[in-house]
Design a protein around this motif. Structure first.
Motif, PDB file in Angstrom:
ATOM      1  N   PHE A   3     -71.412  38.705 -41.917  1.00  0.00           N
ATOM      2  CA  PHE A   3     -70.112  38.087 -41.681  1.00  0.00           C
ATOM      3  C   PHE A   3     -69.948  37.719 -40.213  1.00  0.00           C
ATOM      4  N   GLY A   4     -69.021  36.834 -39.956  1.00  0.00           N
ATOM      5  CA  GLY A   4     -68.726  36.431 -38.594  1.00  0.00           C
ATOM      6  C   GLY A   4     -67.327  35.873 -38.488  1.00  0.00           C
ATOM      7  N   ILE A   5     -66.651  36.149 -37.359  1.00  0.00           N
ATOM      8  CA  ILE A   5     -65.316  35.629 -37.062  1.00  0.00           C
ATOM      9  C   ILE A   5     -65.308  35.254 -35.591  1.00  0.00           C
ATOM     10  N   GLY A   6     -64.759  34.112 -35.243  1.00  0.00           N
ATOM     11  CA  GLY A   6     -64.712  33.748 -33.841  1.00  0.00           C
ATOM     12  C   GLY A   6     -63.807  32.574 -33.575  1.00  0.00           C
ATOM     13  N   GLY A   7     -63.474  32.396 -32.295  1.00  0.00           N
ATOM     14  CA  GLY A   7     -62.632  31.271 -31.913  1.00  0.00           C
ATOM     15  C   GLY A   7     -62.575  31.129 -30.406  1.00  0.00           C
ATOM     16  N   ALA A   8     -62.181  29.956 -29.941  1.00  0.00           N
ATOM     17  CA  ALA A   8     -62.033  29.686 -28.515  1.00  0.00           C
ATOM     18  C   ALA A   8     -60.790  28.833 -28.308  1.00  0.00           C
ATOM     19  N   SER A   9     -60.144  28.997 -27.158  1.00  0.00           N
ATOM     20  CA  SER A   9     -58.909  28.272 -26.869  1.00  0.00           C
ATOM     21  C   SER A   9     -58.837  27.931 -25.391  1.00  0.00           C
ATOM     22  N   ASP A  10     -58.077  26.885 -25.091  1.00  0.00           N
ATOM     23  CA  ASP A  10     -57.989  26.416 -23.712  1.00  0.00           C
ATOM     24  C   ASP A  10     -56.698  25.628 -23.542  1.00  0.00           C
ATOM     25  N   ILE A  11     -56.079  25.757 -22.364  1.00  0.00           N
ATOM     26  CA  ILE A  11     -54.875  24.976 -22.063  1.00  0.00           C
ATOM     27  C   ILE A  11     -54.799  24.743 -20.559  1.00  0.00           C
ATOM     28  N   ALA A  12     -54.292  23.583 -20.182  1.00  0.00           N
ATOM     29  CA  ALA A  12     -54.078  23.244 -18.777  1.00  0.00           C
ATOM     30  C   ALA A  12     -52.612  22.836 -18.599  1.00  0.00           C
ATOM     31  N   ILE A  13     -51.872  23.606 -17.814  1.00  0.00           N
ATOM     32  CA  ILE A  13     -50.462  23.332 -17.542  1.00  0.00           C
ATOM     33  C   ILE A  13     -50.378  22.781 -16.119  1.00  0.00           C
ATOM     34  N   LYS A  14     -50.268  21.453 -16.000  1.00  0.00           N
ATOM     35  CA  LYS A  14     -50.329  20.781 -14.700  1.00  0.00           C
ATOM     36  C   LYS A  14     -48.921  20.435 -14.231  1.00  0.00           C
ATOM     37  N   ILE A  15     -48.322  21.371 -13.521  1.00  0.00           N
ATOM     38  CA  ILE A  15     -46.993  21.160 -12.971  1.00  0.00           C
ATOM     39  C   ILE A  15     -47.029  20.073 -11.904  1.00  0.00           C
ATOM     40  N   SER A  16     -48.180  19.899 -11.260  1.00  0.00           N
ATOM     41  CA  SER A  16     -48.299  18.913 -10.188  1.00  0.00           C
ATOM     42  C   SER A  16     -48.041  17.491 -10.665  1.00  0.00           C
ATOM     43  N   GLU A  17     -48.174  17.252 -11.958  1.00  0.00           N
ATOM     44  CA  GLU A  17     -47.940  15.920 -12.487  1.00  0.00           C
ATOM     45  C   GLU A  17     -46.488  15.687 -12.874  1.00  0.00           C
ATOM     46  N   GLN A  18     -45.644  16.715 -12.713  1.00  0.00           N
ATOM     47  CA  GLN A  18     -44.235  16.598 -13.074  1.00  0.00           C
ATOM     48  C   GLN A  18     -43.414  16.288 -11.821  1.00  0.00           C
ATOM     49  N   THR A  19     -42.551  15.316 -11.910  1.00  0.00           N
ATOM     50  CA  THR A  19     -41.709  14.928 -10.772  1.00  0.00           C
ATOM     51  C   THR A  19     -40.228  15.174 -11.014  1.00  0.00           C
TER      52      THR A  19
END
Length: 813
Positions: free
Chosen positions: A321-337
């Motif tokens: 058996f096998g279970i797995g996962g990967a996740s990623d997020i980029a929160i770019k406040i620098s692009e908010q004006t």
């Protein structure tokens, strides 16, 4: 538009042109030895009693009902000198219904005492007597707001609360979510959630998919000696096998992910099977297609699972058996004006965050004889958390447009503030031997061995932002060893007694827990009355990253202050009463008391205690800690439940509780999780339109006391650019009470070869604003104002999905 509505109406009102049928199959085995019960008698009766089918198990304990018309049935299994078992089965056209039944042997072998057993919700682990619940795949699918997630489903139980709407961390009887343990096939599982912060047990999206799970157990306290390294709750997960006769497929498209599942036989003659599934975040797919979804911070995640089953001679089985996962997020406040309340507070940085976990294992199961069963699992796990924060130096531009002053935020410079990568490689071995001495006495013995190879690296700029400080720089190996022995004495047909011993050793801190006794008792009286009790000693290691935190003094000497932290320890006790009625209705009440000690607290006098950690995305960076803190949780719980067996279910749960602790200052305070009360009410109804179509609707109402918090130290907050609370007034305030209403509606259409399901889960349908916490947010226009903002829980969230099940085999009409 009218043509589409007409088509839908025609489908719903479609008359029964031909009878659609499916197969119901499974196994019948002894509950203790897992030995197949040859010649067990089975009956399958439709909910309206118009269809009655009978069958018997073969030499391998297997049975199969062919050409069963779709609908709802009651499946009953009987065997001489065993208690009868009965369960509800739903038959759809898209895939076969597989039911595995465990029968319990009578102490007396006369027919007169062959009473009905295996009531709805009965748990798999026969050694548990109290504070244990079974959760099924059907429940995770049916309950509103559960999102197919075992943890969110468990938050419906009395004594269990969600800590945060956007995450599935759960608080069990006032304990920190850190105290929760995930297990699969006997081994301890790394946090099986996407975006899982180091040391946590939850996350926003579950990696575990309920489509691969069989009915599993959830324990809340005083659990048997099988389970260790937990002071709160245990999820004991079971993975199901693939179909051994047909190739079946499931496809699902929805808000939480787009997924596919395939299962079927590898070798029909040898009854080997495969089950493979995968899922990818739907929002990421939309983004790749340049479809606007209203936010630039799109969470990207994917997960998968598989299980291959290879039956061996004489009832043995080898599983991979096998279970797995990967996740990623980029929160770019620098692009908010746009000017926002938190633009110069906790929104002062770009954040990049990613996680990954995987477990691959080999399981061997073998009924050695009619009285002895052996199981062993060998697995390799990996989990990783990594993050980078880039600090933004920003300023405020003002301008006048049409006579009105407007503001815009400008980013002047960006530089790295911090970064870390935590990796853990774990080799795990679980082995147990279950032996039925006779019909009254059962003994189980086993061991869990976990070897951790840990690589932790973390550095951040100091308060002045002039130099980097290394907070973690560790690479090493450690062992967690947990042997156990558990015994069950069936005093008579109405009374059981259990006793066990669990031991635990962790090499990194040289921590020992030599003997943790566990006892349980259950008395089943007349007319469906039952009394249960249990008590036990438990211990748990701290999150591994907390052992490797280091500090460098002014002379340049580096020291890991907390590498010798001992286990947190607790004593659990509970007393319960249950009354079972006809038609799957029951009333259950429990009172409990838990005393916690050896909790890490500051070496100097303060309110800090590790008892309050474990929810949300925050890590913490302690000074030197000592195991001198204490805590206690006590309360009363009530559950009134009508299990779903024909067309209707409901569950009402309520708990009144206290959760207190003492830090190193010796002052008793409320824990972060002491809401004092929690109430849930769930109900649902299935409406059969005709033999092919049905609609289900259900709702959930939750009310609970608010989270605890304190008073902000404004001066220290402004110096540190983050919230600092006054230590002496910690957790003396409480947010307003929590309230949420969820609604779920599903429509199922069975065709000759396909089962279509359309679902809409409306979370927080009233868009109630529930406060989660305070955040640092200095005022842009009034620097003297208190620099705080309220952070709210999840607002209204509609979650949709479309699912289709089908098989490749032809079916008779």
């Amino acid at each position: 538009m009218y043509k589409y509505l007409s088509l839908v109406f025609c489908l719903i009102s479609l008359p029964l042109l031909s009878q659609i049928s499916q197969t119901v199959k499974g196994t019948v085995v002894d509950s203790e030895s897992q030995y197949p019960l040859i010649g067990s008698k089975l009956s399958l009766v439709s909910s309206d009693s118009t269809v009655v089918l009978r069958n018997m198990t073969d030499l391998d304990g297997r049975f199969s009902f062919k050409d069963v018309p779709i609908g709802k049935y009651q499946l009953t299994a009987t065997y001489t000198s065993y208690k009868t078992s009965s369960t509800t089965v739903t038959v759809n056209s898209g895939r076969e219904s597989i039911v595995n039944i465990k029968l319990h042997e009578n102490i007396q072998t006369t027919e007169e005492v062959n009473i009905v057993g295996n009531k709805a919700g009965r748990i798999n682990n026969e050694m548990a007597t109290i504070s244990a619940r079974q959760f099924s795949v059907e429940e995770t699918n049916r309950y509103a707001g559960s999102r197919g997630d075992p943890a969110r489903m468990a938050s419906n139980f009395a004594g269990v609360q969600g800590a945060d709407d956007s995450r599935n961390d759960i608080v069990v009887r006032g304990n920190s979510p850190i105290g929760l343990l995930w297990k699969v096939e006997g081994i301890d599982l790394p946090n099986p959630n996407h975006f899982a912060t180091s040391g946590s047990t939850g996350g926003p999206v579950a990696i575990l998919n309920n489509k691969i799970l069989a009915n599993s157990d959830f324990f809340m306290s005083a659990f048997p000696a099988d389970y260790g390294n937990s002071i709160s709750g245990v999820f004991d997960l079971k993975l199901r096998n693939g179909n051994t006769e047909k190739h079946e497929f499931t496809g699902q498209f929805g808000f939480l992910g787009t997924e596919v599942l395939a299962e079927g036989p590898i070798n029909k003659d040898k009854r080997s099977s495969y089950l493979v599934m995968g899922r990818y975040s739907t929002l990421s797919i939309f983004q790749a297609m340049n479809i606007t979804i209203g936010t630039d911070a799109v969470p990207t995640y994917g997960d998968g699972a598989f299980k291959f089953s290879f039956p061996l001679k004489n009832g043995g089985n080898l599983g991979v058996f096998g279970i797995g996962g990967a996740s990623d997020i980029a929160i770019k406040i620098s692009e908010q004006t746009e000017v926002s309340e938190e633009a110069f507070g906790e929104g002062d940085r770009d954040q990049y965050f990613g996680t990954a976990m995987a477990t691959v294992g080999l399981t061997y199961k073998k009924p050695i004889s009619k009285s002895t069963f052996f199981k062993a699992t060998l697995a390799q796990s990996f989990d990783q958390q990594k993050s980078r924060h880039d600090y933004l130096e920003r300023s405020l531009d003002t301008s006048v447009v049409d006579g009105e002053e407007t503001f815009q935020i400008r980013t002047d410079s960006i530089y790295q503030l911090m970064g870390y990568k935590f990796q853990t490689y774990k080799t795990a071995l679980f082995a147990s031997l279950n032996h039925k001495i006779n019909t009254r006495n059962i003994i189980r013995a086993g061991i869990n061995l976990d070897g951790y190879y840990i690589k932790n690296n973390d550095s951040a700029l100091d308060v002045s932002h002039t130099a980097f400080q290394t907070r973690h720089d560790y690479e090493g190996f450690s062992m967690l060893v947990q042997p156990f022995v558990q015994y069950k004495w069936r005093v008579n047909e109405k009374m059981d007694f259990t006793a066990g011993i669990h031991s635990q050793y962790f090499s990194m801190s040289d921590s020992w827990s030599y003997a943790e006794p566990r006892i349980g008792w259950q008395w089943r009286m007349k007319n469906g009355n039952q009394v249960s009790a249990g008590a036990g000693m438990h211990s748990q290691m701290q999150p591994t990253y907390q052992y490797t935190y280091q500090q460098t003094d002014l002379t340049g000497n580096t020291q890991r202050f907390n590498e010798d932290m001992d286990f947190t320890r607790s004593f659990h006790s509970a007393l319960g009463y249950q009354k079972s009625f006809k038609n799957n209705l029951s009333i259950k009440s429990e009172v409990y008391y838990q005393y916690l000690y050896n909790i890490p607290v500051d070496i100097y006098s303060s309110s800090f205690s590790l008892i309050n950690q474990g929810s949300g995305f925050q890590r913490f960076f302690p000074d030197e800690l000592v195991n001198e803190g204490t805590g206690e949780n006590y309360g009363v719980e009530l559950t009134v439940q009508k299990f779903f067996n024909k067309s209707f279910y409901f569950m009402a749960t309520g708990s009144l509780f206290e959760s207190k602790y003492k830090g190193s200052d010796g002052i008793e305070r409320n824990t972060d999780f002491n809401g004092n009360y929690a109430v849930n009410f769930l109900a649902g109804k299935e409406i059969k339109i005709n033999d092919r179509n049905k609609i289900s609707a259900g709702f959930k109402v939750t009310a609970a006391g608010g989270r605890r918090y304190g008073y902000v130290d404004v001066a220290q907050t402004q110096i540190n650019n983050e919230l600092v609370f006054k230590d002496s007034l910690f957790n003396t305030r409480q947010f307003k009470d929590y309230f949420r209403l969820d609604l779920k509606v599903t429509y199922v259409l069975n065709t000759d070869k396909l089962t279509h399901e359309i679902g809409l889960d409306l979370v927080n349908i009233l868009n109630t604003e529930n406060i989660l916490a305070l955040s640092y947010a200095p005022s842009l226009t009034d620097p003297s104002a208190e620099p705080i903002a309220e952070r709210y829980q999840l607002g209204f969230l509609p979650i949709f999905y479309y699912k289709v099940d089908f098989s490749l085999s032809k079916r008779r009409k």
